[in-house]
Write a protein that holds these residues in place. Structure first.
Motif, PDB file in Angstrom:
ATOM      1  N   ALA A  79       0.835  -1.202   0.000  1.00 42.53           N
ATOM      2  CA  ALA A  79       0.000   0.000   0.000  1.00 42.53           C
ATOM      3  C   ALA A  79       0.875   1.259   0.000  1.00 42.53           C
ATOM      4  CB  ALA A  79      -0.939  -0.005   1.206  1.00 42.53           C
ATOM      5  N   LEU A  80       1.980   1.219   0.734  1.00 40.46           N
ATOM      6  CA  LEU A  80       2.923   2.338   0.724  1.00 40.46           C
ATOM      7  C   LEU A  80       3.486   2.551  -0.683  1.00 40.46           C
ATOM      8  CD1 LEU A  80       4.917   1.687   4.032  1.00 40.46           C
ATOM      9  CD2 LEU A  80       3.427   3.633   3.576  1.00 40.46           C
ATOM     10  N   LYS A  81       3.806   1.459  -1.355  1.00 40.12           N
ATOM     11  CA  LYS A  81       4.344   1.572  -2.716  1.00 40.12           C
ATOM     12  C   LYS A  81       3.338   2.217  -3.656  1.00 40.12           C
ATOM     13  CE  LYS A  81       7.633  -2.285  -2.620  1.00 40.12           C
ATOM     14  NZ  LYS A  81       7.987  -3.618  -3.196  1.00 40.12           N
ATOM     15  N   GLU A  82       2.052   1.904  -3.462  1.00 45.62           N
ATOM     16  CA  GLU A  82       1.020   2.513  -4.301  1.00 45.62           C
ATOM     17  C   GLU A  82       0.972   4.027  -4.126  1.00 45.62           C
ATOM     18  OE1 GLU A  82      -2.770   0.659  -3.659  1.00 45.62           O
ATOM     19  OE2 GLU A  82      -1.922  -1.360  -3.810  1.00 45.62           O
ATOM     20  N   MET A  83       1.401   4.519  -2.955  1.00 44.54           N
ATOM     21  CA  MET A  83       1.457   5.956  -2.688  1.00 44.54           C
ATOM     22  C   MET A  83       2.745   6.582  -3.224  1.00 44.54           C
ATOM     23  SD  MET A  83       0.164   6.045   1.271  1.00 44.54           S
ATOM     24  CE  MET A  83       0.456   7.820   1.403  1.00 44.54           C
ATOM     25  N   GLY A  84       3.623   5.753  -3.760  1.00 49.12           N
ATOM     26  CA  GLY A  84       4.904   6.264  -4.233  1.00 49.12           C
ATOM     27  C   GLY A  84       5.965   6.281  -3.158  1.00 49.12           C
ATOM     28  N   VAL A  85       5.684   5.644  -1.994  1.00 46.64           N
ATOM     29  CA  VAL A  85       6.650   5.588  -0.900  1.00 46.64           C
ATOM     30  C   VAL A  85       7.350   4.234  -0.977  1.00 46.64           C
ATOM     31  CG1 VAL A  85       6.983   5.664   1.601  1.00 46.64           C
ATOM     32  CG2 VAL A  85       5.221   7.081   0.526  1.00 46.64           C
ATOM     33  N   SER A  86       8.586   4.236  -1.436  1.00 48.24           N
ATOM     34  CA  SER A  86       9.323   2.990  -1.635  1.00 48.24           C
ATOM     35  C   SER A  86      10.586   3.010  -0.788  1.00 48.24           C
ATOM     36  CB  SER A  86       9.680   2.814  -3.112  1.00 48.24           C
ATOM     37  OG  SER A  86      10.347   1.596  -3.327  1.00 48.24           O
ATOM     38  N   SER A  87      10.889   1.887  -0.154  1.00 47.37           N
ATOM     39  CA  SER A  87      12.033   1.815   0.750  1.00 47.37           C
ATOM     40  C   SER A  87      12.954   0.675   0.343  1.00 47.37           C
ATOM     41  CB  SER A  87      11.572   1.593   2.194  1.00 47.37           C
ATOM     42  OG  SER A  87      10.650   2.578   2.591  1.00 47.37           O
ATOM     43  N   THR A  88      14.236   0.994   0.199  1.00 43.49           N
ATOM     44  CA  THR A  88      15.230  -0.039  -0.086  1.00 43.49           C
ATOM     45  C   THR A  88      16.050  -0.367   1.149  1.00 43.49           C
ATOM     46  OG1 THR A  88      16.800   1.649  -0.841  1.00 43.49           O
ATOM     47  CG2 THR A  88      15.414   0.606  -2.517  1.00 43.49           C
ATOM     48  N   VAL A  89      15.975   0.509   2.163  1.00 41.46           N
ATOM     49  CA  VAL A  89      16.653   0.287   3.441  1.00 41.46           C
ATOM     50  C   VAL A  89      15.671   0.586   4.559  1.00 41.46           C
ATOM     51  CG1 VAL A  89      18.556   0.954   4.954  1.00 41.46           C
ATOM     52  CG2 VAL A  89      18.887   0.968   2.470  1.00 41.46           C
ATOM     53  N   ILE A  90      15.559  -0.311   5.519  1.00 42.86           N
ATOM     54  CA  ILE A  90      14.675  -0.121   6.671  1.00 42.86           C
ATOM     55  C   ILE A  90      15.506  -0.245   7.939  1.00 42.86           C
ATOM     56  CG2 ILE A  90      12.672  -1.003   7.929  1.00 42.86           C
ATOM     57  CD1 ILE A  90      11.602  -2.066   5.268  1.00 42.86           C
ATOM     58  N   ARG A  91      15.392   0.740   8.837  1.00 44.11           N
ATOM     59  CA  ARG A  91      16.130   0.725  10.093  1.00 44.11           C
ATOM     60  C   ARG A  91      15.207   0.300  11.232  1.00 44.11           C
ATOM     61  NH1 ARG A  91      18.736   6.802   9.609  1.00 44.11           N
ATOM     62  NH2 ARG A  91      19.531   6.584   7.478  1.00 44.11           N
ATOM     63  N   ALA A  92      15.767  -0.438  12.175  1.00 45.62           N
ATOM     64  CA  ALA A  92      14.985  -0.880  13.340  1.00 45.62           C
ATOM     65  C   ALA A  92      15.905  -1.021  14.540  1.00 45.62           C
ATOM     66  CB  ALA A  92      14.286  -2.210  13.053  1.00 45.62           C
ATOM     67  N   GLY A  93      15.326  -0.959  15.727  1.00 49.05           N
ATOM     68  CA  GLY A  93      16.071  -1.245  16.935  1.00 49.05           C
ATOM     69  C   GLY A  93      16.256  -2.747  17.087  1.00 49.05           C
ATOM     70  N   ASN A  94      17.336  -3.130  17.716  1.00 47.48           N
ATOM     71  CA  ASN A  94      17.642  -4.551  17.903  1.00 47.48           C
ATOM     72  C   ASN A  94      16.847  -5.064  19.103  1.00 47.48           C
ATOM     73  OD1 ASN A  94      19.112  -6.964  17.306  1.00 47.48           O
ATOM     74  ND2 ASN A  94      20.388  -6.561  19.095  1.00 47.48           N
ATOM     75  N   ALA A  95      15.544  -5.247  18.893  1.00 50.49           N
ATOM     76  CA  ALA A  95      14.662  -5.580  20.006  1.00 50.49           C
ATOM     77  C   ALA A  95      13.432  -6.319  19.496  1.00 50.49           C
ATOM     78  CB  ALA A  95      14.239  -4.307  20.743  1.00 50.49           C
ATOM     79  N   ASN A  96      12.676  -6.868  20.454  1.00 50.44           N
ATOM     80  CA  ASN A  96      11.391  -7.501  20.181  1.00 50.44           C
ATOM     81  C   ASN A  96      11.521  -8.572  19.104  1.00 50.44           C
ATOM     82  OD1 ASN A  96      10.047  -5.835  22.126  1.00 50.44           O
ATOM     83  ND2 ASN A  96      10.134  -4.158  20.658  1.00 50.44           N
ATOM     84  N   MET A  97      10.650  -8.582  18.103  1.00 54.27           N
ATOM     85  CA  MET A  97      10.662  -9.679  17.146  1.00 54.27           C
ATOM     86  C   MET A  97      11.856  -9.630  16.203  1.00 54.27           C
ATOM     87  SD  MET A  97       6.787 -10.832  16.474  1.00 54.27           S
ATOM     88  CE  MET A  97       7.487 -12.422  16.065  1.00 54.27           C
TER      89      MET A  97
END
Length: 503
Positions: free
Chosen positions: A399-417
């Motif tokens: 759905a984000l891609k349909e809005m033109g929001v595309s991500s090739t890198v995603i950052r996250a904290g080293n936690a939870n799942m």
């Protein structure tokens, strides 16, 4: 002279406190209360409430735990920042007494109210001015109180979000931020002010909204009795607050258009920054004002949320106990990894935590499909659960891609799942984006924000000089193809389930 910063993260599972060194930005110690999970009350199906007094009690305990671990004087804490679970409704009277339990983020009771407002106000107007449907957000929850609990509504002096409540307990001030009003669906992006039209639609007085303060800056000062209770200096500033997802992005230094953050705690989120007033025609993903938005430099966050993420993993863990002993999450991850990609056809839809925005505010509940008693084991179920969460995130990612929001890198904290190797593998190969994990979390982000707001950091880059990447993972062609086939099976099953339950 020692100078420390305190960050609070008020979640629906626990309250965390983090103390960092204001000179280096490094963590001194963290505390959490309770050690397991806070109670969540559901008087009816689809409801979810918590007592704000419980948050405050655990905030006191979390700070005590952190100070004890740090072996410092809490009187050397120079500023406080607050991160909090988004979209909750807290109602207080003139004496700042809470009038009813907080209706929290995963409560679904106001879905139909939001749908009706979306229709009556006009879908085009809502998307252009609110960037969303009024949906099941805070404003709709307040309308529910007005309709079904008029005796409570008549006593309301101010409405707040969970983080505003914690700040009020510390300072005695009932204030909020523009970002907070936007997450409550009270903000008109075209008028750059509280939405008079939505408030009129709901019959809500603008006087009930708390006054607006900047996200970064002195928002109030710790009052004497609280300073004595917490052993803080009277007048210590609360100098930053933000909802948990904008704050998570901030903690990862995700501040510029095109940058993306993710979390996988109780809920799962992908959050991308844009410089446009962008919206999804179906309101499956939602736009809110980002923490560093300024008049001359627009910054909005596009938020994709899946309610049933860590809470599903936690539920499975409780059901899998043997002889009263709970498996650790590490054991669950290890067991799950012994099953193949796709879990031999066993499929889990992880939607058992209220109405899902990514499903257009439908509540289809969680479900398990394709179970074969002769083929499937505990390992298949554990794996299918984690894959189902990732596939739900991928569903929203599209759905984000349909809005033109595309991500090739995603950052996250080293936690939870993201601590699960299987979850990380499924995530990168299903989204086909590189995953970068950092040594940070929401409470630390709130502490860094406090340092910026109090002027102890001269810039955002100063605040993030200690941010360290722990690992990065890349998709591979072979695994991506395997997960794509499994995802297509999952998405067809979801489509069939939606058609059966909602036509």
């Amino acid at each position: 002279m020692n100078q420390y910063l305190l960050g609070y993260d008020v979640g629906s599972s626990s309250v965390k406190a983090c103390i960092i060194d204001a000179k280096t930005g490094t963590t001194i110690a963290s505390g959490q209360s309770p050690s397991e999970e806070m109670a969540m009350h559901a008087a009816q199906a689809g409801w979810a409430e918590q007592d704000p007094a419980m948050w405050w009690d655990h905030a006191v305990k979390a700070l005590q735990h952190a100070v004890s671990k740090a072996q410092i004087s809490s009187r050397d804490i120079k500023a406080i920042g607050i991160s909090y679970q988004m979209h909750g409704l807290v109602c207080v009277d003139k004496n700042q007494n809470v009038l009813r339990p907080s209706i929290i983020w995963c409560d679904s009771r106001a879905v139909e109210i939001g749908k009706q407002a979306f229709h009556e106000l006009g879908e085009t107007w809502c998307l252009q001015h609110l960037l969303n449907s009024p949906g099941n957000f805070t404003a709709s929850k307040l309308r529910w109180v007005k309709v079904f609990e008029p005796e409570v509504y008549d006593r309301i002096h101010k409405v707040m979000l969970p983080g505003d409540y914690l700040a009020m307990k510390l300072t005695g001030e009932t204030v909020t931020t523009r970002s907070g009003l936007s997450e409550g669906m009270f903000w008109d992006y075209e008028q750059n002010a509280a939405s008079k039209k939505l408030l009129t639609q709901y019959g809500i007085s603008e006087k009930l909204l708390a006054d607006v303060v900047p996200t970064f800056g002195v928002q109030g000062k710790v009052k004497r009795d609280i300073a004595e209770l917490l052993n803080l200096q009277e007048g210590t500033p609360v100098s930053y607050r933000a909802g948990d997802q904008p704050n998570n992005a901030f903690s990862l230094n995700v501040l510029n258009p095109g940058e993306t953050a993710a979390t996988a705690g109780t809920s799962g989120v992908i959050y991308s920054v844009t410089d446009k007033n962008a919206y999804d025609m179906k309101s499956r993903v939602n736009a809110f004002i980002h923490v560093n938005d300024e008049q001359h430099a627009r910054r909005n966050g596009i938020l994709l949320c899946v309610n049933g993420t860590g809470i599903q993993n936690s539920w499975l863990r409780k059901q899998a106990q043997a002889g009263g002993a709970l498996l650790s999450y590490e054991q669950i991850n290890s067991i799950a990894a012994s099953a193949p990609v796709g879990s031999d056809g066993l499929t889990v839809l992880p939607f058992g935590n209220g109405a899902e925005r990514v499903l257009e505010d439908k509540n289809i509940n969680g479900s398990i499909h394709g179970l074969n008693f002769n083929r499937h084991s505990q390992a298949h179920l554990f794996r299918a659960a984690q894959e189902g969460i990732v596939y739900a995130l991928r569903y929203g990612f599209d759905a984000l891609k349909e809005m033109g929001v595309s991500s090739t890198v995603i950052r996250a904290g080293n936690a939870n799942m993201f601590l699960s190797p299987l979850f990380r593998e499924a995530f990168v190969n299903t989204t086909r984006a590189r995953l970068e994990l950092y040594d940070t979390d929401g409470a630390k982000g709130a502490a860094l924000g406090a340092g910026v707001g109090a002027g102890l950091f001269g810039s955002f880059s100063d605040a993030f000089k200690s941010l360290k990447i722990i690992r990065s993972e890349e998709p591979t062609a072979e695994l991506s193809e395997m997960y794509e086939q499994s995802y297509m099976h999952w998405s067809m099953l979801l489509k069939r389930q939606l058609q059966q339950q909602h036509g």
